[in-house]
Design a protein around this motif. Structure first.
Motif, PDB file in Angstrom:
ATOM      1  N   PHE A  80      31.795 -51.190 -46.957  1.00  0.00           N
ATOM      2  CA  PHE A  80      30.858 -51.686 -45.953  1.00  0.00           C
ATOM      3  C   PHE A  80      31.548 -52.589 -44.927  1.00  0.00           C
TER       4      PHE A  80
ATOM      5  N   ILE B  56      35.586 -46.606 -39.548  1.00  0.00           N
ATOM      6  CA  ILE B  56      34.343 -46.117 -40.166  1.00  0.00           C
ATOM      7  C   ILE B  56      34.649 -45.017 -41.179  1.00  0.00           C
TER       8      ILE B  56
ATOM      9  N   ASP C 128      33.957 -44.975 -45.240  1.00  0.00           N
ATOM     10  CA  ASP C 128      33.148 -43.950 -45.895  1.00  0.00           C
ATOM     11  C   ASP C 128      33.918 -43.176 -46.944  1.00  0.00           C
TER      12      ASP C 128
ATOM     13  N   GLN D 149      24.182 -55.053 -39.459  1.00  0.00           N
ATOM     14  CA  GLN D 149      23.505 -54.409 -40.591  1.00  0.00           C
ATOM     15  C   GLN D 149      24.478 -54.057 -41.715  1.00  0.00           C
ATOM     16  N   CYS D 150      25.687 -53.627 -41.358  1.00  0.00           N
ATOM     17  CA  CYS D 150      26.693 -53.287 -42.364  1.00  0.00           C
ATOM     18  C   CYS D 150      27.079 -54.492 -43.220  1.00  0.00           C
TER      19      CYS D 150
ATOM     20  N   ALA E 222      24.759 -46.307 -47.375  1.00  0.00           N
ATOM     21  CA  ALA E 222      25.976 -45.854 -46.702  1.00  0.00           C
ATOM     22  C   ALA E 222      25.671 -44.745 -45.700  1.00  0.00           C
TER      23      ALA E 222
ATOM     24  N   LEU F 114      32.982 -50.197 -42.425  1.00  0.00           N
ATOM     25  CA  LEU F 114      31.939 -49.742 -41.503  1.00  0.00           C
ATOM     26  C   LEU F 114      31.637 -50.817 -40.458  1.00  0.00           C
ATOM     27  N   ALA F 115      31.496 -52.055 -40.902  1.00  0.00           N
ATOM     28  CA  ALA F 115      31.165 -53.142 -39.978  1.00  0.00           C
ATOM     29  C   ALA F 115      32.260 -53.314 -38.928  1.00  0.00           C
TER      30      ALA F 115
ATOM     31  N   LEU G  88      23.795 -46.084 -42.553  1.00  0.00           N
ATOM     32  CA  LEU G  88      24.684 -46.722 -41.582  1.00  0.00           C
ATOM     33  C   LEU G  88      25.619 -45.704 -40.934  1.00  0.00           C
ATOM     34  N   TYR G  89      26.144 -44.766 -41.729  1.00  0.00           N
ATOM     35  CA  TYR G  89      27.054 -43.767 -41.178  1.00  0.00           C
ATOM     36  C   TYR G  89      26.384 -42.902 -40.122  1.00  0.00           C
TER      37      TYR G  89
END
Length: 403
Positions: free
Chosen positions: A277, A302, A306, A370-371, A218, A280-281, A221-222
């Motif tokens: 996730f 996002i 999170d 990737q997320c 996490a 995030l994506a 990616l963040y």
């Protein structure tokens, strides 16, 4: 949420206040360190980047040492050591105005203090709290922290280059007062000597593998968002609009996470990971459009992702690990540090490639992929014998878990 926090007595209320004051003081200085080191002290940007990367790694990953010290020597004592070190760091920045070489050591000291403080702070806040109320306490602490992070730069922005000396004096004085306040906290468990699990155990023994891996992923990616939104947003909007996006993100954490903490606690872990996730994506994909509405919407998605991931990972780590709360929080900080460092290094290479190709929007699309793809590896870290957290009813503050 309000009912849970109504049972707070003096020490937890004081710690929540400090969870605002400490990042308030820190973020009156730290967000401007790249500008201060480069423009005021004359460091090259390459050197500045190395210094800040090393400081970030210390601040996050050093939490595992902070957790171990809190486990061995006690929560209150560790917090006092940490605040003393951090106060010395900010005083060192004041001296660096006369002797610039001191600036790097002073910055590292402030990050060491942060690494030592946070696991003990979180553990003190939630000890003696039953599982049902722990999310409310943790999310309240996170909200206070984000509020301080949001307000600090607004206060300090006009002064960081024009009057840095007075700024460093004010921040140092604030930390002296906070440290003095911590001396009045009641002793926590373990203050009288090492806890029963303190000797002979490695820093990573008893780690909850899945929450550790999920937290590292996490943060990896963040930090694509954290590190590279600035250059992307300023080129397409303005620095003022970028500040607005950050303010929106801080506000969402402050408002939404406490309100959603109970729901996040009850949510199955697999569902929380999927929602987080996916958020995030979606946010990364929206950012690729590069417009002002896309920047706001992407930042919102996002941050919502999170909010779920960061809180749920901590709650699951506490539930699954047999180690003390301070050690668990330290292990989770180590995961965050590893993920953040990888996000900065690998994300920087990826951003450079897409920018060189002429369209940095592809950076966000590749991050979005990737997320969606990387969480597929998380089941490999599933714990074979998860442990339940022993706090079913409120108990006196202590630093080790009883079995």
């Amino acid at each position: 949420m309000r009912a849970a926090l109504s049972v707070l007595d003096g020490p937890p209320r004081f710690l929540l206040l400090c969870s605002f004051l400490i990042p308030l003081g820190s973020f009156m200085v730290l967000p401007f360190m790249s500008v201060f080191l480069h423009e005021r002290l004359g460091m090259g940007l390459g050197t500045v980047g190395v210094v800040l990367a090393g400081a970030s790694l210390v601040q996050f990953s050093g939490g595992i040492v902070g957790g171990a010290l809190a486990d061995r020597f006690g929560l209150r004592r560790t917090m006092l050591w940490a605040l003393t070190i951090r106060t010395a760091g900010f005083a060192g920045l004041l001296l660096a105005l006369r002797w610039p070489l001191l600036s790097v050591g002073a910055l590292i000291l402030t990050c060491c203090g942060a690494a030592l403080y946070l696991p003990a702070n979180k553990a003190y806040l939630v000890h003696g709290v039953d599982d049902e109320h722990r999310p409310a306490f943790l999310s309240a602490g996170n909200a206070a922290l984000n509020a301080g992070m949001a307000v600090g730069p607004l206060i300090a922005g006009p002064f960081v280059l024009s009057s840095p000396g007075w700024l460093f004096v004010a921040v140092t004085a604030l930390f002296v007062l906070v440290t003095a306040g911590h001396t009045r906290l009641p002793d926590a468990g373990g203050e009288r000597g090492p806890g029963p699990e303190a000797g002979g155990r490695s820093l990573l023994s008893g780690v909850a593998a899945l929450p550790f891996a999920a937290n590292a992923l996490a943060f990896y990616l963040y930090f694509h968002f954290q590190h590279f939104l600035a250059v992307y947003a300023v080129e397409r909007a303005s620095s003022a609009f970028y500040s607005l996006v950050l303010l929106l993100c801080f506000t969402l954490v402050i408002v939404v996470q406490p309100l959603a903490s109970g729901l996040i606690r009850r949510m199955p872990y697999a569902t929380a990971l999927a929602l987080g996730f996916t958020g995030l994506a979606a946010g990364m994909a929206v950012l690729s459009a590069g417009t002002r509405p896309a920047l706001l919407a992407g930042g919102t998605l996002i941050t919502l992702g999170d909010i779920v991931l960061f809180l749920k990972n901590d709650l699951e780590a506490l539930r699954r690990s047999p180690r003390s709360d301070a050690v668990v929080f330290g292990q989770q900080r180590l995961a965050a540090g590893l993920g953040a460092c990888a996000g900065g290094v690998l994300g920087g290479q990826l951003y450079g490639l897409t920018e060189h190709a002429g369209d940095a929007g592809w950076f966000w699309l590749l991050a979005a992929v990737q997320c969606l793809v990387l969480p597929a590896v998380l089941p490999a870290f599933r714990d074979r014998t998860p442990h339940s957290h022993p706090h079913e009813t409120p108990t006196p503050i202590r630093t080790t878990k009883e079995h």
